[in-house]
Design an enzyme around this catalytic site. Structure first.
Site, short mmCIF file in Angstrom:
data_model
loop_
_atom_site.label_atom_id
_atom_site.label_comp_id
_atom_site.label_asym_id
_atom_site.label_seq_id
_atom_site.Cartn_x
_atom_site.Cartn_y
_atom_site.Cartn_z
N SER A 46 -0.31 1.41 1.49
CA SER A 46 -1.67 0.75 2.28
C SER A 46 -1.25 1.02 3.86
CB SER A 46 -1.52 -0.80 1.91
OG SER A 46 -0.48 -1.26 2.31
N GLU A 47 0.24 1.41 4.01
CA GLU A 47 0.19 1.58 5.30
C GLU A 47 1.76 2.48 5.58
OE1 GLU A 47 -2.99 -0.96 6.91
OE2 GLU A 47 -1.39 -1.26 5.54
N THR A 48 1.84 3.20 6.47
CA THR A 48 2.84 4.06 6.94
C THR A 48 3.22 3.72 8.13
OG1 THR A 48 2.81 5.72 5.15
CG2 THR A 48 4.39 6.02 6.99
#
Length: 244
Positions: A46-48
C-alpha cells in the site's frame, strides 16, 4: 546501484504476518520521482516510504503503487522503526519533515513507538449521489475532510460492506473511510478504501485516524480511544490512542 530496502509489518502485535506491511527505502539523496514510483509499483504494497537525511532528522515521502500521497501513518511508523533499529539505535526520537503534512515526530519508549500526527476533523458535507452504491449500503451520516467519512450504526454494518472500487475511485475525494461504534472495549471500527490511489482497501490506515480520532473524541467525549481496523475480516490488533 544497490539500495537498502526493508519490509516492516507496522501496527503488528501478534507476530509475523500481522498488521500492515510497508516498504522502507533509506536514501542518501533523492532518486528521480519516476524511479521511486517504479520501485513502489514493484513492491506492490500500500505504501513505500523513502527518506533522506535533513538536519537532525529526515525528509520523508510516501508512494502507493500508482501515486505519491500526502500522508501515511504506517509507513512513517515503519520508517521510524528502521531508524531506531539500524540507523540511529541510540536515539529515542526522530522527526520527519514532509512537504504537505509538516513535521511528524516518532518517539520510542522501550519496544513501543508513538506517532505525533496532525488532526483533520471532518465537517458535514453533501452526500455524493453515488456513495451508497459505491459502499453497498447507505450510511447514517456522511462528513468529509481529506476523505469522505461514512458513519454506520454498528460494526456488523462495516463488515458487511461490499465496496464497488470503480465507483469509489470515481468520487471526488482522496478516499472513503467507513466507521461505526465498536464494542467489548473497542471504541470504534473502520475500513479505508482508496482505489483511485492504487489501494483498494488498506488494512490499517494511520492518515485516516487523523479524521477518525477527532470525530470519535467529540462524539464519545473521551481522551483515549482504541480502534479496530479492517472489520471486513478479523479485526486488526492495532490500538490507536490520542489525548487532548
Amino acid at each position: 546501484m544497490r539500495l537498502p530496502l526493508y519490509q516492516i509489518d507496522a501496527f503488528a502485535t501478534d507476530g509475523p504476518f500481522t498488521g500492515n506491511p510497508a516498504a522502507v527505502c533509506p536514501l542518501e539523496a533523492w532518486l528521480p520521482d519516476a524511479v521511486m514510483q517504479q520501485i513502489a509499483a514493484e513492491n506492490n504494497l500500500s505504501e513505500t516510504a523513502f527518506f533522506v537525511p535533513e538536519g537532525e532528522g529526515y525528509r520523508l515521502r510516501w508512494f502507493t503503487p500508482t501515486t505519491e500521497v500526502d500522508l501515511c501513518g504506517h509507513a512513517t511508523l515503519a520508517s521510524a522503526f528502521v531508524v531506531f533499529r539500524w540507523l540511529k539505535p541510540q536515539h529515542s526520537e526522530v522527526t520527519f519533515t514532509t512537504q504537505q503534512a509538516g513535521p511528524l515526530s516518532v518517539t520510542r519508549d522501550g519496544d513501543h513507538l508513538a506517532l505525533d500526527f496532525l488532526a483533520r476533523p471532518p465537517a458535514p458535507c453533501t452526500t455524493p449521489s453515488d456513495l451508497d452504491r459505491a459502499l453497498g449500503r447507505p450510511p447514517m451520516a456522511v462528513l468529509a475532510a481529506r476523505d469522505y467519512l461514512a458513519v454506520y450504526e454498528t460494526a456488523d454494518d462495516i463488515r458487511a460492506l461490499t465496496p464497488d472500487f470503480a465507483a469509489i475511485a470515481a468520487l471526488d475525494r482522496f478516499a472513503v473511510i467507513a466507521t461505526a461504534p465498536g464494542s467489548g472495549g473497542i471504541d470504534f471500527v473502520s475500513r479505508f478504501f482508496a482505489p483511485a490511489r492504487g489501494v483498494d482497501e488498506d488494512p490499517v490506515t494511520g492518515s485516516a485516524h487523523c479524521t477518525l480520532i477527532p470525530y470519535w473524541a467529540e462524539r464519545l467525549g473521551k481522551s483515549l480511544r482504541r480502534a479496530s481496523c479492517r472489520a471486513a475480516a478479523a479485526p486488526c490488533p492495532a490500538r490507536c490512542a490520542a489525548t487532548g
